[in-house]
Design an enzyme around this catalytic site. Structure first.
Site, short mmCIF file in Angstrom:
data_model
loop_
_atom_site.label_atom_id
_atom_site.label_comp_id
_atom_site.label_asym_id
_atom_site.label_seq_id
_atom_site.Cartn_x
_atom_site.Cartn_y
_atom_site.Cartn_z
N LYS A 95 0.83 -1.21 0.00
CA LYS A 95 0.00 0.00 0.00
C LYS A 95 0.86 1.26 0.00
O LYS A 95 1.90 1.31 0.67
CB LYS A 95 -0.91 -0.04 1.23
CG LYS A 95 -1.94 1.06 1.33
CD LYS A 95 -2.78 0.84 2.57
CE LYS A 95 -3.88 1.86 2.73
NZ LYS A 95 -4.72 1.56 3.92
N SER A 112 -9.33 1.53 2.81
CA SER A 112 -8.40 2.29 2.01
C SER A 112 -7.33 1.43 1.33
O SER A 112 -6.56 1.94 0.52
CB SER A 112 -7.73 3.36 2.88
OG SER A 112 -7.00 2.76 3.94
N SER A 130 -9.74 -0.91 6.97
CA SER A 130 -9.10 -0.70 5.67
C SER A 130 -8.40 -1.90 5.08
O SER A 130 -7.95 -1.86 3.94
CB SER A 130 -8.10 0.46 5.77
OG SER A 130 -8.78 1.68 5.96
#
Length: 495
Positions: A89, A163, A187
């Protein structure tokens, strides 16, 4: 009729379990460059649709593949993640690879140091092939930012969630063997459901989170400065893995946590509590059915299952109240005079400021709720809960729940409640909704029992089928057909 004899080729390495790929490469039956190149090719093929990759260090990945192959040939022992292509990420620092956190304010930021999690993965032999998109500074239930635009799901015109949405999309599409993301209020778990894969939110303190940007002092180069004042986000946010099966998650957790992870034989004599509704957000009928059917399957297997109403009561409100008090000093320091480059949403969050309410009574309330949950886990050591009220949302963050619109962070109500506890939680697919989109459940256990949630996950894969790939990926491989290939021959038919 002419007889035809076919020599089958091994299935392509994309979509295969990480543990299988590691065995194939460490035995020399698959080349490391071959595996890395196959994942880079898959990424090139799918990312025009997904838009999930923020950076692709292809040359460095292939060079690392050649280095590991040469070391293996020279007699070096392969690491536990030998040759595995992985993605990370874009709020997790990667040395030499741009980490912009999805923000124009950090465009061109190249850390000089890996986050601790990335450092451990590389030391174990894993190879970074991509950084994945996320909403700006990981604020959002969808994945959309001013730097890279909108990320889509491998399941169609839906969001991969947020996310860690870009990360989930890459893993689900076979562009990486596994991924690493972060989880504050869901997330990891919510994107895993949206994309039909597994994710583990480790318990607080299990995985060193150093290197999540920005650091406590606002630094974005990967070098953590002196410890700053602990914020609400830094208290609850964890680094964790995403994968396509529970065995891979156990392998990854052992490396990320730097500890041995034992998964003994089949689960026996275990009591499981389950809940298909939530006091703070109505859960859709498809999701409720998936939870009930999973509980019934575990009961039919021989485990003791019982409904546990009330276990989440008050936790969502407690999480939201504490989050509202966070001044986000780290983010303010990171953007400083570049705040004008932030998206209107993030800029508005910072301009609104934190609530002046004293945090002390809020923490005391949360501790009381946590004690109640621990008492429940003493009776039922595992809890089975929804991940979200719906299977997925559209690209704007809207979902239909039994004819009603649910949007934004309300989609993470169940995840946020579990985040407030700080307990380990597994998000694992158990079925599909009426449109064929994946539905997952959360498997929650007491602090330090990541092994237990993974053990239950292994059983659920056996009972409920586990990961199902998007239509354009090969089907998952069962244990019997997952033997390491003897050759790398192409399929050929002899007439």
């Amino acid at each position: 009729m002419t007889a035809v004899a076919c020599v089958p080729a091994p299935l392509p390495p994309v979509g295969r379990p990480a543990w299988w790929l590691r065995e194939a490469m460490s035995s020399g039956r698959l080349g490391v460059r071959e595996v890395v190149q196959a994942h880079l090719d898959r990424l090139a093929a799918v990312d025009p649709w997904l838009n999930a990759a923020a950076a692709v260090p292809a040359d460095a990945a292939l060079a690392e593949a050649d280095r590991l192959q040469a070391e293996l040939a020279a007699g070096a022992a392969p690491g536990p993640l030998f040759g595995l292509p992985f993605s990370v990420k874009d709020i997790i620092a990667t040395a030499g690879v741009e980490t912009s956190c999805g923000s124009a304010a950090l465009r061109g930021n190249v850390p000089s140091t890996d986050a601790v999690a990335v450092r451990r993965l590389r030391a174990a032999g894993a190879i970074l092939v991509a950084k994945s998109n996320c909403p700006e500074f990981a604020f959002g239930v969808t994945t959309d930012n001013l730097v890279s635009g909108v990320t889509r799901s491998p399941w169609g015109l839906h969001s991969p969630g947020g996310s860690s949405g870009g990360e989930a999309a890459l893993v689900a599409s076979g562009a990486s063997a596994f991924g690493v993301g972060t989880d504050y209020g869901g997330s990891l778990r919510w994107p895993a459901q949206c994309c039909g894969i597994l994710a583990l939110r480790p318990g607080l303190g299990t995985v060193d989170g150093t290197g999540q940007l920005p650091e406590a002092d606002g630094r974005v180069d990967g070098n953590a400065g002196p410890p700053g004042r602990t914020s609400v986000q830094r208290t609850f946010q964890v680094v964790g893995p995403l994968a396509r099966n529970a065995r891979d998650l156990a392998l990854l957790l052992a490396v990320l946590s730097d500890r041995r992870v034992e998964l003994p034989g089949p689960v026996r004599d275990l009591r499981i509590g389950w809940l298909d509704e939530d006091p703070d957000q109505h859960v859709g009928s498809d999701v409720q059915s998936a939870v009930r059917e999973t509980a019934a399957a575990l009961g039919a297997y021989g485990l003791a299952v019982q409904r546990t109403p009330g276990v989440l009561d008050g936790l969502h409100d407690a999480f939201n109240a504490l989050r509202a008090t966070d001044p986000m000093a780290d983010l303010r320091a990171a953007v400083a005079d570049r705040a004008g480059l932030l998206s209107p949403f993030v800029r508005g969050v910072l301009e609104a400021g934190a609530s002046p309410e004293d945090q002390k009574p809020l923490w005391q309330r949360l501790l009381r709720l946590r004690a109640r949950a621990l008492a429940q886990l003493a009776d039922t050591p595992v809890l089975l809960l929804p991940v979200a009220p719906a299977s997925a949302c559209d690209l704007e963050g809207n979902a239909e729940v039994d004819g009603e619109r649910v949007a934004g962070f309300a989609l993470m109500a169940q995840c946020r409640s579990v985040s407030a506890l700080g307990f380990p939680a597994l998000s694992i697919p158990v079925g599909s909704d009426r449109h064929g989109l994946p539905i997952s459940v959360q498997v929650v256990a007491a602090p330090g029992r990541e092994d237990l949630v993974l053990q239950v996950g292994l059983l659920m894969e056996e009972l409920r089928g586990g990961w199902q790939p998007p239509p354009w990926l090969p089907p998952p491989v069962d244990d019997e057909s997952a033997a390491v290939p003897e050759t790398a021959e192409e399929t050929r038919c002899l007439t």
